[in-house]
Design an enzyme around this catalytic site. Sequence first.
Site, mmCIF file in Angstrom:
data_model
loop_
_atom_site.group_PDB
_atom_site.id
_atom_site.type_symbol
_atom_site.label_atom_id
_atom_site.label_comp_id
_atom_site.label_asym_id
_atom_site.label_seq_id
_atom_site.Cartn_x
_atom_site.Cartn_y
_atom_site.Cartn_z
ATOM 1 N N ARG A 96 0.911 -1.219 -0.026
ATOM 2 C CA ARG A 96 -0.064 -0.047 -0.085
ATOM 3 C C ARG A 96 1.018 1.050 0.048
ATOM 4 O O ARG A 96 0.650 2.208 -0.558
ATOM 5 C CB ARG A 96 -0.907 -0.124 1.404
ATOM 6 C CG ARG A 96 -1.820 1.057 1.163
ATOM 7 C CD ARG A 96 -2.220 1.440 2.845
ATOM 8 N NE ARG A 96 -3.399 0.406 3.020
ATOM 9 C CZ ARG A 96 -3.527 0.326 4.568
ATOM 10 N NH1 ARG A 96 -2.935 1.043 5.331
ATOM 11 N NH2 ARG A 96 -4.822 -0.251 5.043
ATOM 12 N N TYR A 97 2.065 1.206 0.843
ATOM 13 C CA TYR A 97 3.061 2.310 0.896
ATOM 14 C C TYR A 97 4.273 1.883 -0.016
ATOM 15 O O TYR A 97 4.479 0.610 0.035
ATOM 16 C CB TYR A 97 3.354 2.790 2.065
ATOM 17 C CG TYR A 97 2.281 2.913 3.266
ATOM 18 C CD1 TYR A 97 1.951 4.068 3.133
ATOM 19 C CD2 TYR A 97 1.718 2.052 4.230
ATOM 20 C CE1 TYR A 97 0.641 4.482 4.209
ATOM 21 C CE2 TYR A 97 0.771 2.126 5.149
ATOM 22 C CZ TYR A 97 0.185 3.531 5.045
ATOM 23 O OH TYR A 97 -0.868 3.745 5.820
ATOM 24 N N ARG A 100 7.172 0.069 1.855
ATOM 25 C CA ARG A 100 7.351 -0.942 2.795
ATOM 26 C C ARG A 100 6.175 -1.945 2.472
ATOM 27 O O ARG A 100 4.948 -1.321 1.743
ATOM 28 C CB ARG A 100 7.136 -0.706 4.127
ATOM 29 C CG ARG A 100 5.944 0.593 4.386
ATOM 30 C CD ARG A 100 6.242 1.219 5.628
ATOM 31 N NE ARG A 100 5.107 2.199 6.090
ATOM 32 C CZ ARG A 100 4.984 3.389 5.734
ATOM 33 N NH1 ARG A 100 5.413 3.744 4.619
ATOM 34 N NH2 ARG A 100 3.757 4.230 6.241
ATOM 35 N N CYS A 109 -2.448 -17.816 14.588
ATOM 36 C CA CYS A 109 -1.717 -17.043 15.712
ATOM 37 C C CYS A 109 -1.594 -18.130 16.874
ATOM 38 O O CYS A 109 -2.352 -19.095 16.873
ATOM 39 C CB CYS A 109 -2.736 -15.957 15.889
ATOM 40 S SG CYS A 109 -2.995 -14.764 14.605
ATOM 41 N N CYS A 113 -7.529 -13.069 18.908
ATOM 42 C CA CYS A 113 -7.985 -12.191 19.516
ATOM 43 C C CYS A 113 -9.546 -11.741 19.153
ATOM 44 O O CYS A 113 -9.565 -11.806 17.840
ATOM 45 C CB CYS A 113 -7.303 -10.776 19.314
ATOM 46 S SG CYS A 113 -5.449 -11.017 19.632
ATOM 47 N N CYS A 116 -10.083 -9.219 16.261
ATOM 48 C CA CYS A 116 -9.211 -9.244 15.268
ATOM 49 C C CYS A 116 -9.631 -8.419 13.907
ATOM 50 O O CYS A 116 -10.674 -8.866 13.589
ATOM 51 C CB CYS A 116 -8.639 -10.637 14.727
ATOM 52 S SG CYS A 116 -7.486 -10.800 13.293
ATOM 53 N N ARG A 118 -8.182 -8.978 10.984
ATOM 54 C CA ARG A 118 -8.152 -9.558 9.733
ATOM 55 C C ARG A 118 -8.742 -10.950 9.852
ATOM 56 O O ARG A 118 -8.546 -11.909 9.467
ATOM 57 C CB ARG A 118 -6.796 -9.823 9.597
ATOM 58 C CG ARG A 118 -6.118 -9.261 8.318
ATOM 59 C CD ARG A 118 -4.711 -9.548 7.944
ATOM 60 N NE ARG A 118 -4.310 -8.180 7.591
ATOM 61 C CZ ARG A 118 -3.110 -7.859 7.975
ATOM 62 N NH1 ARG A 118 -2.477 -8.227 9.078
ATOM 63 N NH2 ARG A 118 -2.839 -6.501 7.486
ATOM 64 N N ASP A 278 -10.706 -1.180 13.977
ATOM 65 C CA ASP A 278 -10.987 -1.246 12.433
ATOM 66 C C ASP A 278 -12.580 -1.556 12.455
ATOM 67 O O ASP A 278 -13.049 -2.383 13.491
ATOM 68 C CB ASP A 278 -10.472 -2.161 11.601
ATOM 69 C CG ASP A 278 -8.894 -1.592 11.678
ATOM 70 O OD1 ASP A 278 -8.865 -0.385 11.371
ATOM 71 O OD2 ASP A 278 -7.827 -2.359 11.871
ATOM 72 N N ASP A 315 -7.158 3.448 10.588
ATOM 73 C CA ASP A 315 -6.881 2.929 9.343
ATOM 74 C C ASP A 315 -8.230 3.349 8.510
ATOM 75 O O ASP A 315 -9.228 2.694 8.884
ATOM 76 C CB ASP A 315 -6.525 1.350 9.629
ATOM 77 C CG ASP A 315 -5.743 0.931 8.439
ATOM 78 O OD1 ASP A 315 -5.953 1.568 7.246
ATOM 79 O OD2 ASP A 315 -4.748 0.185 8.476
ATOM 80 N N LYS A 322 -3.345 4.687 6.834
ATOM 81 C CA LYS A 322 -3.632 5.125 8.325
ATOM 82 C C LYS A 322 -3.075 6.597 8.494
ATOM 83 O O LYS A 322 -1.978 7.074 8.225
ATOM 84 C CB LYS A 322 -2.415 4.277 9.132
ATOM 85 C CG LYS A 322 -2.640 2.716 9.335
ATOM 86 C CD LYS A 322 -1.809 2.150 10.415
ATOM 87 C CE LYS A 322 -1.818 0.515 10.283
ATOM 88 N NZ LYS A 322 -1.276 0.065 9.236
HETATM 89 C C1 LIG Z 1 -0.207 -0.528 9.026
HETATM 90 C C2 LIG Z 1 0.519 -0.801 7.522
HETATM 91 C C3 LIG Z 1 1.797 -0.584 7.263
HETATM 92 C C4 LIG Z 1 2.698 -0.215 8.177
HETATM 93 O O1 LIG Z 1 2.525 1.301 8.613
HETATM 94 P P1 LIG Z 1 3.515 2.227 9.428
HETATM 95 O O2 LIG Z 1 2.712 3.512 9.586
HETATM 96 O O3 LIG Z 1 4.926 2.145 8.838
HETATM 97 O O4 LIG Z 1 3.517 1.528 10.669
HETATM 98 C C5 LIG Z 1 2.282 -0.978 6.273
HETATM 99 N N1 LIG Z 1 1.462 -1.570 4.923
HETATM 100 C C6 LIG Z 1 0.139 -1.778 5.220
HETATM 101 C C7 LIG Z 1 -0.566 -2.166 4.347
HETATM 102 C C8 LIG Z 1 -0.365 -1.360 6.438
HETATM 103 O O5 LIG Z 1 -1.662 -1.663 6.841
HETATM 104 S S1 SF4 Z 2 -5.200 -9.557 16.301
HETATM 105 FE FE1 SF4 Z 2 -5.630 -11.097 14.776
HETATM 106 S S2 SF4 Z 2 -3.666 -11.254 13.506
HETATM 107 FE FE2 SF4 Z 2 -3.090 -10.374 15.482
HETATM 108 S S3 SF4 Z 2 -2.584 -11.758 16.803
HETATM 109 FE FE3 SF4 Z 2 -4.922 -11.418 17.337
HETATM 110 S S4 SF4 Z 2 -5.664 -12.744 16.085
HETATM 111 FE FE4 SF4 Z 2 -3.878 -12.908 15.287
#
Ligand SMILES: *Cc1c(COP(=O)(O)O)cnc(C)c1O
Ligand code: SF4
Length: 355
Positions: A96-97, A100, A109, A113, A116, A118, A278, A315, A322
């Site tokens: 996305r960025y 990174r 995991c 959680c 979560c 995701r 989220d 986010d 974010k």
């Molecule tokens: C959160 C996230 C990151 C990391 O973001 P930072 O602001 O550098 O911590 C990188 N890629 C994606 C897709 C993200 O959701």
């Molecule tokens: S937030 Fe989701 S991905 Fe992160 S440790 Fe918890 S269950 Fe796993």
Amino acid sequence: MTEANWARELARGAISENQLKENGWISQSEFEQMKAVKEELDIRVPQQFFKHIDNNVEEIAKQFIPSSNELIFLPEELSDPIGDEVWTPVKGVTHRYKDRILLKATYQCASYCRFCFRRYKVSDSNENLTQTQLSEAFNYIKNNPQIWEVILTGGDPLVLSSKRIRELLQPLQNISHVKVIRIHTRVLTVLPTRIDDDLINALNGSGKSVWIVAHINSAKEITPEAEASVSLLKKNQINLLSQSVFLKGVNDSCEALESLFRNLIILGIKPYYLHYPDLAQGTGHFRMSLEKAIEIYSSLRGRVSGICLPQLMIDIPGGHGKVPADKAWIKCLGDGKWEFTSPLDQSTIKISYPN
Ligand SMILES: *Cc1c(COP(=O)(O)O)cnc(C)c1O
Ligand code: SF4
């Protein structure tokens, strides 16, 4: 090599819904709904860590004990709230960025959680990357020289064996434009025995700058075992940051956050991000209004040393990136509506958050 202690601990099994019912953590009617809940996100808490929950620590229990509230989907909630899929060039990678990427080799995991973000993929073993898919991910990284940092996330990359982690890090060693490896993990508190010499050797053998971002939401998670895992990492020069999720019933007070952040700094972990939850489906019971979140967070400024304070982050739903919860990036339009400026292209996005 013999199987590591932590792997045995994980394999020995997590708590079951039967055990939860017997211990009075869920009612009979909730028990009957657990099949549907598990289809959304599996139940898993290592037995060792469950003991801390069994000591009646509400702040921990709320995070890990499943609830039938998870079956309530609100209209504003999304299956992929942060838009991972929008930015997926090859399976397991989110780009996305520019500088990174996220690399998600596993969606398992050590503990699941209940909030979560995701959860639409997490705990599904069909989502783990195959060797071929991993090779495709490494090719993608190699062919994109702007990638400066690889963030191993998921799921929790540290549930993989140290041997697999070496196999993940080794191809990156030969990609000179990758300078930093960041690992997002929950094991420091939920499975602290995972931090062992074998893992540290794998990380320090990567030849890159390694940063661990530990997911910790309550000071009460920081057990003596967790402190020992932090000491081992510090002794071996691994850089440590933390991220926390701002959760109703867990850490939604000035005092809870203060205690968490002060304890992290004492341990030598710099609080990095505090995430407003989220809009993941079935997580409404964890969300306070954004106004309330900003109010609690703001009350820490001035009261607590600046080095303790992470940034409160949101986010933007849909994959727009974010942003910090401050005036430069977000504007309250009233009535639960907010306007965000995307850090990706400076476009404005309007989102409704429940009040
Ligand atoms: C959160 C996230 C990151 C990391 O973001 P930072 O602001 O550098 O911590 C990188 N890629 C994606 C897709 C993200 O959701
Ligand atoms: S937030 Fe989701 S991905 Fe992160 S440790 Fe918890 S269950 Fe796993």
